[in-house]
Motif scaffolding. Structure first.
Motif, PDB file in Angstrom:
ATOM      1  N   ILE A  31     -16.057  25.248 -16.657  1.00  0.00           N
ATOM      2  CA  ILE A  31     -15.073  24.201 -16.931  1.00  0.00           C
ATOM      3  C   ILE A  31     -15.689  23.209 -17.905  1.00  0.00           C
ATOM      4  O   ILE A  31     -16.874  22.887 -17.811  1.00  0.00           O
ATOM      5  CB  ILE A  31     -14.637  23.503 -15.623  1.00  0.00           C
ATOM      6  CG1 ILE A  31     -13.597  22.428 -15.913  1.00  0.00           C
ATOM      7  CG2 ILE A  31     -15.807  22.926 -14.881  1.00  0.00           C
ATOM      8  CD1 ILE A  31     -12.974  21.821 -14.680  1.00  0.00           C
ATOM      9  N   ALA A  32     -14.889  22.778 -18.856  1.00  0.00           N
ATOM     10  CA  ALA A  32     -15.323  21.749 -19.806  1.00  0.00           C
ATOM     11  C   ALA A  32     -14.099  20.951 -20.221  1.00  0.00           C
ATOM     12  O   ALA A  32     -13.096  21.522 -20.643  1.00  0.00           O
ATOM     13  CB  ALA A  32     -15.978  22.382 -21.028  1.00  0.00           C
ATOM     14  N   ASN A  33     -14.174  19.649 -20.057  1.00  0.00           N
ATOM     15  CA  ASN A  33     -13.051  18.767 -20.355  1.00  0.00           C
ATOM     16  C   ASN A  33     -11.803  19.254 -19.612  1.00  0.00           C
ATOM     17  O   ASN A  33     -11.802  19.277 -18.402  1.00  0.00           O
ATOM     18  CB  ASN A  33     -12.818  18.659 -21.859  1.00  0.00           C
ATOM     19  CG  ASN A  33     -14.031  18.092 -22.568  1.00  0.00           C
ATOM     20  OD1 ASN A  33     -14.712  17.228 -22.037  1.00  0.00           O
ATOM     21  ND2 ASN A  33     -14.321  18.595 -23.744  1.00  0.00           N
ATOM     22  N   ASN A  34     -10.777  19.658 -20.320  1.00  0.00           N
ATOM     23  CA  ASN A  34      -9.542  20.124 -19.688  1.00  0.00           C
ATOM     24  C   ASN A  34      -9.365  21.635 -19.792  1.00  0.00           C
ATOM     25  O   ASN A  34      -8.250  22.137 -19.681  1.00  0.00           O
ATOM     26  CB  ASN A  34      -8.318  19.436 -20.315  1.00  0.00           C
ATOM     27  CG  ASN A  34      -8.277  17.968 -19.986  1.00  0.00           C
ATOM     28  OD1 ASN A  34      -8.737  17.557 -18.922  1.00  0.00           O
ATOM     29  ND2 ASN A  34      -7.751  17.174 -20.875  1.00  0.00           N
ATOM     30  N   ALA A  35     -10.446  22.385 -20.004  1.00  0.00           N
ATOM     31  CA  ALA A  35     -10.351  23.832 -20.159  1.00  0.00           C
ATOM     32  C   ALA A  35     -11.112  24.540 -19.049  1.00  0.00           C
ATOM     33  O   ALA A  35     -12.157  24.074 -18.600  1.00  0.00           O
ATOM     34  CB  ALA A  35     -10.923  24.247 -21.504  1.00  0.00           C
ATOM     35  N   ILE A  36     -10.558  25.653 -18.596  1.00  0.00           N
ATOM     36  CA  ILE A  36     -11.201  26.481 -17.582  1.00  0.00           C
ATOM     37  C   ILE A  36     -11.345  27.884 -18.162  1.00  0.00           C
ATOM     38  O   ILE A  36     -10.369  28.478 -18.613  1.00  0.00           O
ATOM     39  CB  ILE A  36     -10.368  26.549 -16.288  1.00  0.00           C
ATOM     40  CG1 ILE A  36     -10.138  25.152 -15.716  1.00  0.00           C
ATOM     41  CG2 ILE A  36     -11.055  27.449 -15.264  1.00  0.00           C
ATOM     42  CD1 ILE A  36      -9.151  25.126 -14.566  1.00  0.00           C
ATOM     43  N   LYS A  78     -11.290  35.136 -11.597  1.00  0.00           N
ATOM     44  CA  LYS A  78     -12.585  34.520 -11.295  1.00  0.00           C
ATOM     45  C   LYS A  78     -12.888  33.451 -12.345  1.00  0.00           C
ATOM     46  O   LYS A  78     -12.906  33.738 -13.537  1.00  0.00           O
ATOM     47  CB  LYS A  78     -13.684  35.567 -11.302  1.00  0.00           C
ATOM     48  CG  LYS A  78     -15.051  34.996 -10.992  1.00  0.00           C
ATOM     49  CD  LYS A  78     -16.126  36.049 -10.998  1.00  0.00           C
ATOM     50  CE  LYS A  78     -17.464  35.388 -10.711  1.00  0.00           C
ATOM     51  NZ  LYS A  78     -18.559  36.338 -10.741  1.00  0.00           N
ATOM     52  N   PRO A  79     -13.107  32.202 -11.903  1.00  0.00           N
ATOM     53  CA  PRO A  79     -13.470  31.150 -12.857  1.00  0.00           C
ATOM     54  C   PRO A  79     -14.962  31.209 -13.185  1.00  0.00           C
ATOM     55  O   PRO A  79     -15.779  31.509 -12.321  1.00  0.00           O
ATOM     56  CB  PRO A  79     -13.122  29.859 -12.106  1.00  0.00           C
ATOM     57  CG  PRO A  79     -13.223  30.211 -10.673  1.00  0.00           C
ATOM     58  CD  PRO A  79     -12.902  31.684 -10.555  1.00  0.00           C
ATOM     59  N   TYR A  80     -15.293  30.927 -14.454  1.00  0.00           N
ATOM     60  CA  TYR A  80     -16.687  30.962 -14.888  1.00  0.00           C
ATOM     61  C   TYR A  80     -17.228  29.598 -15.291  1.00  0.00           C
ATOM     62  O   TYR A  80     -18.381  29.298 -15.049  1.00  0.00           O
ATOM     63  CB  TYR A  80     -16.859  31.940 -16.061  1.00  0.00           C
ATOM     64  CG  TYR A  80     -16.611  33.370 -15.675  1.00  0.00           C
ATOM     65  CD1 TYR A  80     -17.586  34.100 -14.998  1.00  0.00           C
ATOM     66  CD2 TYR A  80     -15.411  33.987 -15.953  1.00  0.00           C
ATOM     67  CE1 TYR A  80     -17.359  35.418 -14.626  1.00  0.00           C
ATOM     68  CE2 TYR A  80     -15.176  35.307 -15.588  1.00  0.00           C
ATOM     69  CZ  TYR A  80     -16.150  36.007 -14.931  1.00  0.00           C
ATOM     70  OH  TYR A  80     -15.925  37.297 -14.560  1.00  0.00           O
ATOM     71  N   LEU A  83     -11.048  20.669  -9.320  1.00  0.00           N
ATOM     72  CA  LEU A  83     -10.570  21.137  -8.018  1.00  0.00           C
ATOM     73  C   LEU A  83      -9.984  22.539  -8.127  1.00  0.00           C
ATOM     74  O   LEU A  83     -10.169  23.370  -7.244  1.00  0.00           O
ATOM     75  CB  LEU A  83      -9.528  20.170  -7.450  1.00  0.00           C
ATOM     76  CG  LEU A  83     -10.058  18.820  -6.984  1.00  0.00           C
ATOM     77  CD1 LEU A  83      -8.907  17.898  -6.616  1.00  0.00           C
ATOM     78  CD2 LEU A  83     -11.013  18.984  -5.824  1.00  0.00           C
ATOM     79  N   ALA A  84      -9.273  22.809  -9.226  1.00  0.00           N
ATOM     80  CA  ALA A  84      -8.697  24.142  -9.439  1.00  0.00           C
ATOM     81  C   ALA A  84      -9.792  25.193  -9.544  1.00  0.00           C
ATOM     82  O   ALA A  84      -9.657  26.298  -9.009  1.00  0.00           O
ATOM     83  CB  ALA A  84      -7.822  24.146 -10.694  1.00  0.00           C
ATOM     84  N   VAL A  85     -10.883  24.874 -10.223  1.00  0.00           N
ATOM     85  CA  VAL A  85     -11.999  25.815 -10.349  1.00  0.00           C
ATOM     86  C   VAL A  85     -12.615  26.076  -8.981  1.00  0.00           C
ATOM     87  O   VAL A  85     -12.847  27.232  -8.600  1.00  0.00           O
ATOM     88  CB  VAL A  85     -13.063  25.299 -11.341  1.00  0.00           C
ATOM     89  CG1 VAL A  85     -14.321  26.142 -11.268  1.00  0.00           C
ATOM     90  CG2 VAL A  85     -12.516  25.284 -12.749  1.00  0.00           C
ATOM     91  N   VAL A  86     -12.869  25.031  -8.230  1.00  0.00           N
ATOM     92  CA  VAL A  86     -13.464  25.188  -6.904  1.00  0.00           C
ATOM     93  C   VAL A  86     -12.535  26.006  -6.007  1.00  0.00           C
ATOM     94  O   VAL A  86     -12.974  26.930  -5.314  1.00  0.00           O
ATOM     95  CB  VAL A  86     -13.756  23.810  -6.267  1.00  0.00           C
ATOM     96  CG1 VAL A  86     -14.152  23.957  -4.806  1.00  0.00           C
ATOM     97  CG2 VAL A  86     -14.845  23.096  -7.047  1.00  0.00           C
ATOM     98  N   ARG A  87     -11.237  25.719  -6.052  1.00  0.00           N
ATOM     99  CA  ARG A  87     -10.261  26.455  -5.247  1.00  0.00           C
ATOM    100  C   ARG A  87     -10.276  27.940  -5.621  1.00  0.00           C
ATOM    101  O   ARG A  87     -10.350  28.800  -4.755  1.00  0.00           O
ATOM    102  CB  ARG A  87      -8.865  25.875  -5.436  1.00  0.00           C
ATOM    103  CG  ARG A  87      -7.796  26.585  -4.608  1.00  0.00           C
ATOM    104  CD  ARG A  87      -6.401  26.273  -5.066  1.00  0.00           C
ATOM    105  NE  ARG A  87      -6.218  26.841  -6.396  1.00  0.00           N
ATOM    106  CZ  ARG A  87      -5.590  26.222  -7.392  1.00  0.00           C
ATOM    107  NH1 ARG A  87      -5.090  25.035  -7.235  1.00  0.00           N
ATOM    108  NH2 ARG A  87      -5.471  26.799  -8.568  1.00  0.00           N
TER     109      ARG A  87
END
Length: 73
Positions: A27-32, A23-25, A6-10
């Motif tokens: 996500i994997a497990n608990n890392a962004i 800018k997010p690129y 959700l944080a990445v989408v936001r």
């Protein structure tokens, strides 16, 4: 959807709308993986630890506040 997803989408939406967010690129497990905000000396401080009165003149703080409010509206 997980909280980190959700944080990445936001952040993707905020970034697309022109907000000053990393800018997010990916996500994997608990890392962004996202843009780095900082310089050669290290990461930018966490916002709640910043004291603008020590860093900026009053007029610049007012301008920054106005830009923030305009971005929210």
């Amino acid at each position: 959807m997980s909280n980190s997803s959700l944080a990445v989408v936001r952040n993707e939406l905020l970034h697309e709308f022109g907000a000053s967010v990393p800018k997010p690129y990916a996500i994997a497990n608990n890392a962004i993986l996202m843009d780095f905000i900082g310089d050669e000396n290290g990461a930018a401080p966490i916002l709640h630890s910043v004291n603008l009165k020590k860093l900026l003149p009053k007029g610049e703080i007012d301008t920054l506040f106005r830009k923030t409010i305009d971005a929210v509206e």
